[in-house]
Design a protein around this motif. Structure first.
Motif, PDB file in Angstrom:
ATOM      1  N   TRP A   4      45.364  36.999  43.394  1.00  0.00           N
ATOM      2  CA  TRP A   4      46.569  37.667  42.907  1.00  0.00           C
ATOM      3  C   TRP A   4      46.576  37.799  41.391  1.00  0.00           C
ATOM      4  N   CYS A   5      45.426  37.585  40.773  1.00  0.00           N
ATOM      5  CA  CYS A   5      45.337  37.591  39.309  1.00  0.00           C
ATOM      6  C   CYS A   5      44.627  38.845  38.788  1.00  0.00           C
ATOM      7  N   ASP A   6      44.869  39.142  37.517  1.00  0.00           N
ATOM      8  CA  ASP A   6      44.185  40.223  36.813  1.00  0.00           C
ATOM      9  C   ASP A   6      43.109  39.638  35.906  1.00  0.00           C
ATOM     10  N   ALA A   7      42.068  40.426  35.656  1.00  0.00           N
ATOM     11  CA  ALA A   7      41.040  40.031  34.696  1.00  0.00           C
ATOM     12  C   ALA A   7      41.499  40.463  33.304  1.00  0.00           C
ATOM     13  N   HIS A   8      41.610  39.496  32.389  1.00  0.00           N
ATOM     14  CA  HIS A   8      42.177  39.738  31.058  1.00  0.00           C
ATOM     15  C   HIS A   8      41.125  39.528  29.980  1.00  0.00           C
ATOM     16  N   HIS A   9      41.126  40.410  28.959  1.00  0.00           N
ATOM     17  CA  HIS A   9      40.254  40.247  27.796  1.00  0.00           C
ATOM     18  C   HIS A   9      40.919  39.290  26.808  1.00  0.00           C
TER      19      HIS A   9
END
Length: 424
Positions: free
Chosen positions: A372-377
């Motif tokens: 349920w997570c996003d990949a973040h820079h």
């Protein structure tokens, strides 16, 4: 035999005739049970089964009549109904007892239905279907008292020709049969409401039994549920036929259905499935280099032992015949090589690597599942950051918003978690 003359109408107790009748029934049953059906003629067996069906129905009618007038039993014990006495004396669960008492009260309202039960022509399971349909009609603001009377007559008549399941289908549409012009629209509205409620009831639970199996149960809308049943049966039936051809004894149908369901899952096309947590719905197998070199290795089905399951390397190879396998071979330090691309967005292979590294949202104290997570820079792309693993982190929607909110700053701690701090 009439018992009426032996009833003391001025008191509350029948005479001895009821006890005598019950003893006669009990004695007759003992005589029948002492005989072995294996030696009976086929015609005798069929005759007994038909007559027992009628007797059981009449016995149910008698029981329901008694339960409908069991208020004195409740008064004697100081309870709301007779269910407490039935629980204490008959060892009948209270929920079951209350259901029987409720059914008795419903049947008492419908004379034709009670008569059909008493005559033995409307079985108990059909009585439950009819009372449910009639109670629903009684509560319908569109239906009149005349509609209720006619519906009862029709359903009792249908009960002599249909099974309980067939009767339930007729019961849901009986008003439309009485007056199509008046009730067809109402039936359509009721069906729509039923489907909407079915959507709200839809649920699925899956759990690990920790014995090599996974258990699950759930509720589906009837249209989906029947399609699911047909799909599983399509895979179960060939297995059954194959066993028949070989002359082997058939396993239980439930096992055949379970095997059919497993086969259905194994033959799904991963390319046709939606993405899950940024990944195509594939099987991930994690195995150390040391285990990989063993003849009998152990692998993790999933990404980690916390959210996955342990299987043998042989089982992993078997699954590979019918599923997409993403193998991850870890070095001594469990290090995952960077699988990055020169891209603005994290690629699926990179998301898998991030997922392998993180068991949940990497925000400090958050345990949101990685799917349920996003990949973040961590180093913003617009500021010159790169899309690679060392600068990537998985954040849930809430913390991902905080990461881009001007009111907060964030930093990566030595253990890899992300700490958020509100700006002063």
């Amino acid at each position: 035999m009439s018992l009426e003359r032996d009833v003391d109408h001025w008191g509350s107790h029948p005479g001895d005739a009821i006890d005598t009748a019950l003893r006669a029934i009990e004695s007759s049953l003992q005589d029948l049970l002492a005989s072995d059906p294996a030696y009976w003629r086929t015609s005798t067996k069929k005759d007994l089964l038909a007559r027992l069906e009628t007797i059981q129905t009449q016995q149910a009618a008698l029981k329901l009549r008694v339960l409908a007038t069991s208020g004195d039993i409740a008064q004697e014990t100081g309870d709301k109904d007779a269910s407490a006495w039935m629980r204490a004396e008959l060892l009948v669960d209270k929920a079951v007892a209350r259901s029987q008492i409720k059914l008795a009260s419903s049947v008492a309202k419908y004379d034709l239905l009670d008569a059909g039960l008493t005559e033995g022509v409307v079985s108990l399971d059909k009585v439950r279907v009819i009372t449910k349909a009639l109670d629903k009609i009684e509560a319908d603001p569109v239906a009149s008292a005349e509609d209720l009377v006619l519906a009862e007559k029709l359903l009792v008549d249908y009960a002599t020709k249909l099974t309980a399941n067939e009767l339930a289908i007729v019961g849901r549409k009986i008003l439309a049969e009485i007056d199509p012009a008046r009730f067809e629209d109402a039936e359509a509205q009721a069906l729509l409401a039923e489907e909407e409620r079915a959507q709200q009831k839809t649920a699925l639970r899956v759990w690990d039994n920790h014995d090599g199996t996974v258990g699950f149960d759930g509720v589906l809308p009837v249209s989906i549920g029947m399609r699911f049943k047909r799909l599983v049966e399509a895979y179960a039936q060939p297995r059954k036929q194959q066993l028949v051809d070989k002359g082997a004894p058939l396993p239980p149908w439930e096992r055949l259905m379970g095997q059919g369901f497993a086969r259905l899952m194994e033959t799904l096309d991963p390319a046709a499935l939606p993405r899950h947590g940024g990944d195509a719905t594939t099987v991930n197998v994690v195995i150390s280099l040391e285990e990989l070199r063993k003849d009998l290795g152990v692998a993790t089905l999933g990404y980690d032992e916390t959210n996955g399951a342990t299987i043998t390397a042989a089982e992993a190879r078997r699954i590979a015949c019918n599923a997409t396998i993403i193998p991850w071979v870890l070095g001594g330090d469990g290090e995952v090589l960077d699988a990055g691309r020169a891209s603005r967005f994290f690629q699926p292979i990179q998301r898998k690597a991030l997922r392998l590294r993180a068991k949940c949202c990497q925000a400090e104290g958050c345990d949101m599942p990685p799917e349920w997570c996003d990949a973040h820079h961590l180093d913003p792309w617009a500021a010159g950051g790169k899309t690679d693993l060392k600068d990537g982190a998985l954040l849930c929607l809430h913390h991902h918003r905080l990461a881009h909110a001007p009111a907060y700053v964030h930093e990566r701690l030595p253990d890899g978690t992300i700490r958020f701090t509100r700006r002063p």
